[in-house]
Design a protein around this motif. Sequence first.
Motif, PDB file in Angstrom:
ATOM      1  N   ILE A  39      -4.714 -11.625  -8.135  1.00  0.00           N
ATOM      2  CA  ILE A  39      -4.119 -10.237  -7.547  1.00  0.00           C
ATOM      3  C   ILE A  39      -4.754  -9.360  -8.060  1.00  0.00           C
ATOM      4  O   ILE A  39      -5.651  -8.950  -9.330  1.00  0.00           O
ATOM      5  N   SER A  40      -4.819  -8.498  -7.173  1.00  0.00           N
ATOM      6  CA  SER A  40      -5.730  -7.287  -7.305  1.00  0.00           C
ATOM      7  C   SER A  40      -5.887  -5.757  -7.248  1.00  0.00           C
ATOM      8  O   SER A  40      -4.889  -6.333  -6.357  1.00  0.00           O
ATOM      9  N   VAL A  41      -6.344  -4.534  -7.580  1.00  0.00           N
ATOM     10  CA  VAL A  41      -5.366  -3.437  -7.539  1.00  0.00           C
ATOM     11  C   VAL A  41      -6.851  -2.840  -6.147  1.00  0.00           C
ATOM     12  O   VAL A  41      -8.100  -3.219  -7.403  1.00  0.00           O
ATOM     13  N   SER A  42      -6.450  -2.157  -5.275  1.00  0.00           N
ATOM     14  CA  SER A  42      -7.313  -0.980  -5.818  1.00  0.00           C
ATOM     15  C   SER A  42      -7.405  -0.070  -4.705  1.00  0.00           C
ATOM     16  O   SER A  42      -6.165   0.457  -4.723  1.00  0.00           O
ATOM     17  N   ASP A  43      -7.922   1.047  -4.186  1.00  0.00           N
ATOM     18  CA  ASP A  43      -7.826   2.447  -3.789  1.00  0.00           C
ATOM     19  C   ASP A  43      -7.135   2.203  -2.548  1.00  0.00           C
ATOM     20  O   ASP A  43      -7.782   1.658  -1.337  1.00  0.00           O
ATOM     21  N   ALA A  97       0.415  -1.433  -0.164  1.00  0.00           N
ATOM     22  CA  ALA A  97      -0.492   0.294   0.431  1.00  0.00           C
ATOM     23  C   ALA A  97       0.830   1.062  -0.243  1.00  0.00           C
ATOM     24  O   ALA A  97       2.370   1.512   0.384  1.00  0.00           O
ATOM     25  N   ASP A  98       0.395   2.480  -1.324  1.00  0.00           N
ATOM     26  CA  ASP A  98       0.784   4.303  -1.061  1.00  0.00           C
ATOM     27  C   ASP A  98       0.202   4.609  -1.041  1.00  0.00           C
ATOM     28  O   ASP A  98      -1.158   4.370  -0.763  1.00  0.00           O
ATOM     29  N   ASP A  99       0.374   6.332  -0.336  1.00  0.00           N
ATOM     30  CA  ASP A  99      -0.445   6.974  -0.095  1.00  0.00           C
ATOM     31  C   ASP A  99       0.180   7.587  -1.731  1.00  0.00           C
ATOM     32  O   ASP A  99      -0.284   9.212  -0.869  1.00  0.00           O
ATOM     33  N   GLY A 100      -0.204   7.846  -1.977  1.00  0.00           N
ATOM     34  CA  GLY A 100       0.502   8.540  -3.490  1.00  0.00           C
ATOM     35  C   GLY A 100      -0.977   9.060  -4.178  1.00  0.00           C
ATOM     36  O   GLY A 100      -2.385   9.261  -3.193  1.00  0.00           O
ATOM     37  N   LYS A 155      -7.237   4.295   0.748  1.00  0.00           N
ATOM     38  CA  LYS A 155      -7.562   5.373   2.105  1.00  0.00           C
ATOM     39  C   LYS A 155      -6.797   5.687   2.717  1.00  0.00           C
ATOM     40  O   LYS A 155      -5.957   5.626   3.756  1.00  0.00           O
ATOM     41  N   PRO A 156      -6.746   7.754   3.169  1.00  0.00           N
ATOM     42  CA  PRO A 156      -7.731   8.021   2.074  1.00  0.00           C
ATOM     43  C   PRO A 156      -7.278   8.360   0.606  1.00  0.00           C
ATOM     44  O   PRO A 156      -8.483   8.914  -0.392  1.00  0.00           O
ATOM     45  N   HIS A 157      -6.291   8.551   0.155  1.00  0.00           N
ATOM     46  CA  HIS A 157      -5.224   8.049  -1.323  1.00  0.00           C
ATOM     47  C   HIS A 157      -4.648   7.775  -1.651  1.00  0.00           C
ATOM     48  O   HIS A 157      -3.748   7.063  -0.368  1.00  0.00           O
ATOM     49  N   GLY A 158      -4.507   6.606  -2.685  1.00  0.00           N
ATOM     50  CA  GLY A 158      -3.061   5.662  -3.208  1.00  0.00           C
ATOM     51  C   GLY A 158      -3.640   4.480  -3.737  1.00  0.00           C
ATOM     52  O   GLY A 158      -4.676   4.475  -3.890  1.00  0.00           O
ATOM     53  N   ALA A 159      -3.082   3.653  -3.742  1.00  0.00           N
ATOM     54  CA  ALA A 159      -3.148   2.439  -4.466  1.00  0.00           C
ATOM     55  C   ALA A 159      -2.876   1.423  -3.512  1.00  0.00           C
ATOM     56  O   ALA A 159      -1.901   1.306  -2.642  1.00  0.00           O
ATOM     57  N   VAL A 160      -2.926  -0.155  -3.167  1.00  0.00           N
ATOM     58  CA  VAL A 160      -3.078  -0.843  -2.802  1.00  0.00           C
ATOM     59  C   VAL A 160      -2.742  -2.349  -3.898  1.00  0.00           C
ATOM     60  O   VAL A 160      -4.027  -2.493  -4.364  1.00  0.00           O
ATOM     61  N   PHE A 161      -1.517  -2.867  -3.855  1.00  0.00           N
ATOM     62  CA  PHE A 161      -2.240  -3.725  -4.503  1.00  0.00           C
ATOM     63  C   PHE A 161      -1.808  -5.501  -3.799  1.00  0.00           C
ATOM     64  O   PHE A 161      -0.811  -4.952  -2.659  1.00  0.00           O
ATOM     65  N   THR A 162      -2.540  -6.390  -4.188  1.00  0.00           N
ATOM     66  CA  THR A 162      -2.531  -7.431  -3.316  1.00  0.00           C
ATOM     67  C   THR A 162      -3.273  -8.783  -3.904  1.00  0.00           C
ATOM     68  O   THR A 162      -3.453  -8.710  -4.832  1.00  0.00           O
ATOM     69  N   PHE A 163      -2.065  -9.608  -2.926  1.00  0.00           N
ATOM     70  CA  PHE A 163      -1.941 -11.386  -3.817  1.00  0.00           C
ATOM     71  C   PHE A 163      -2.100 -11.901  -2.787  1.00  0.00           C
ATOM     72  O   PHE A 163      -1.663 -11.305  -1.399  1.00  0.00           O
ATOM     73  N   THR A 164      -2.363 -12.955  -3.363  1.00  0.00           N
ATOM     74  CA  THR A 164      -2.784 -13.922  -2.526  1.00  0.00           C
ATOM     75  C   THR A 164      -1.517 -15.625  -2.099  1.00  0.00           C
ATOM     76  O   THR A 164      -1.514 -15.742  -4.044  1.00  0.00           O
ATOM     77  N   LEU A 165      -1.525 -16.145  -1.694  1.00  0.00           N
ATOM     78  CA  LEU A 165      -0.562 -17.380  -1.663  1.00  0.00           C
ATOM     79  C   LEU A 165      -0.985 -18.376  -1.456  1.00  0.00           C
ATOM     80  O   LEU A 165      -1.519 -18.528  -0.012  1.00  0.00           O
ATOM     81  N   PRO A 166      -1.372 -19.931  -1.583  1.00  0.00           N
ATOM     82  CA  PRO A 166      -1.353 -21.017  -0.382  1.00  0.00           C
ATOM     83  C   PRO A 166      -0.653 -21.081   0.266  1.00  0.00           C
ATOM     84  O   PRO A 166       1.171 -21.257   0.133  1.00  0.00           O
ATOM     85  N   LYS A 167      -0.428 -21.158   1.590  1.00  0.00           N
ATOM     86  CA  LYS A 167      -0.371 -21.197   2.427  1.00  0.00           C
ATOM     87  C   LYS A 167       0.176 -22.304   2.981  1.00  0.00           C
ATOM     88  O   LYS A 167      -0.154 -23.766   2.731  1.00  0.00           O
ATOM     89  N   ALA A 168       1.202 -22.392   3.598  1.00  0.00           N
ATOM     90  CA  ALA A 168       1.983 -23.440   4.115  1.00  0.00           C
ATOM     91  C   ALA A 168       1.753 -24.036   5.882  1.00  0.00           C
ATOM     92  O   ALA A 168       2.649 -23.347   5.923  1.00  0.00           O
TER      93      ALA A 168
END
Length: 648
Positions: A623-627, A573-576, A629-642
């Motif tokens: 993997i996905s991208v979302s906004d 996540a960033d606040d750009g 709060k209050p500003h910036g972008a969040v890249f989220t991805f998932t991996l199989p848990k061990a």
Amino acid sequence: MERSEKILICISGAPSNSKVIRAGAKIAKAFNGSLCALFVQPSNFEQFDLESKQRLTDNIRLAQHFGAQVTTLYGEDAATQIAEYARVSGTTKIVLGKSPSKRGLFPSKNLIDRLNELAPDIDVFVIPDTSSAEAKAKRRNFSDEHFSAADVVKTIAILTLCTLIGFAFTRFGFSTANVIVVYILGVLGIAMTTRGRSYSLLTSILSVLIFNFFFTAPYFSLFADPSHIATFIIMFIAAFLISSLTTRIKQQTILTAQRAYRTEILLETSQKLQKAENEEEILSATAAQLGRLLEKDIVIYPVRNNELQEPLLFPEYEGKDLEGYLKPEERSIAEWVLKNNRQAGKSTSNFPESHGLYMAIRGAKSVLAVVCVALDKARGPEGFEKTLMVTILDECGIILESEYNTREKREIEEKARTEELRANLLRSISHDLRTPLTGISGNAALLMENELNEATRKSIYSDIYDDSQWLINLVENLLSITRIEADGKLANTQPELVGDVIRDALAHIDRNGEKHNISVEIDNDYLMAYIDVRLIIQVLINLVNNAVKYTPEGSCITVSAEDAGDLVQIRIADDGSGIPPESKAKIFDMFYTGSNAGGDSRRGLGLGLALCKSIVLAHGGTISVSDNKPHGAVFTFTLPKAEVKENE
């Protein structure tokens, strides 16, 4: 506009019919017309001898070999059905063999004469029969009556019962006309309960003789009184007509039931084949329908590159042993069918000692699979079952060939897409490599040829470093692509501590990362994921560098990881300034660089995020991208848990 020619071939089980089919094919070629074929199946088709049925099957195959669409109609009046089919199908020429002339006191018109009357506007080509007289005589004896002791007993019992009723009627004073009705009813009963016309014909004669012997004066003599001759003749004609009509109605009833069952089977087969999504499902559906029809075990050999593959087994019930049908000698028969495109095995003239019946599933140009019906000591399918089996296999061939064509088209499209991607990649790389290489070359020349102060030299060193780092990241991304196999799978995955992977990645990010506030948040130090370490490190480097590149100095960048059930969720996540809505749908597409003017927009192939998506999907994650709060972008991805084992 000139009307196109359509040639109709009349198919039968006659020995000379193959000559008719070949002649029809030559006529179609000469007139540059289309070819179709028609078989009119009579109600007594089941009584045809086996040799005639086999010839009929071979003739149908021969017509299909010449490209004819074969249609089967049912009924007794072949001339009317041929003429009507020719009319509705737009046939311009009919090709058939010569029909035998009817002999007798009142000879009826043969098939050719009737066709000329019913279809005067259609040309009829008659191909002469040059077969031997022996073959013709055999063809005339086309039906095969089935005699059985049970039917003989039924006939004797019914005639005896009619005679006893006749004696009872005579004793109680009923007229002989009532006795005649009893015998006619007896003939009707025999026609309904026995197989074949012979019993009905014989009963018609016997009923007249018995009535004359027991119930007309002088008693216990035959035809002693000439005045009764007319009565006997009328009685015989009535009995014969009733028996013939009853037999025909019974045959039509059987034919109707078979036709309804055939329609049901074919409709169900068509529905199942249409729902099948691949070759295995198509062959499984075909085997299931054949098993339902024949109640036999089925073995299917798929064909690839004109070679038999490993057989698919479909036993009648689970656990049944089919090893006897997988022996080398049985497989060699399947290979013969593949090579010769003809049926073989039990109940055929080719390899009759086999334990199974082998038939081909044909496409337009080649054999697509070979089917073995496990017969062992049982007789092969005949008549109705054989015709229905051939129809099922033909429909399977059509669907299977359509599946192959679709798959081939998909492969061609995929290959074209790959070539296009490769061309775009090479074009983009060759274009974008020029800028950093030119910068490195130019700056190196300045350092060698000029006396520069320390500040300028340091600035040039910095530019060379940036250009070389960009080239290193590009090479790493390209190498990461090669680590993902062509089928999208991974070759080297194992459990790894997520925290260690994140720290290793942050140690290799862009040096401009020092100008941002980068923090790490992990809710469990023992959180593990099943991953390819080098690839996931590359994903983290790409995402963090992306945040560094498109956010101003001093921005906060947070890398976090948490347990999400069976998955590990990692967020950058960033606040750009964030990502425009119109770019979110395309941001993971290869070569998409967006319109963001931030960062060094003169560089970037659009490989980084596309590569991240490919790597995450190869791990079975998302993997996905979302906004933010209050500003910036969040890249989220998932991996199989061990899971962490207690002894580790």
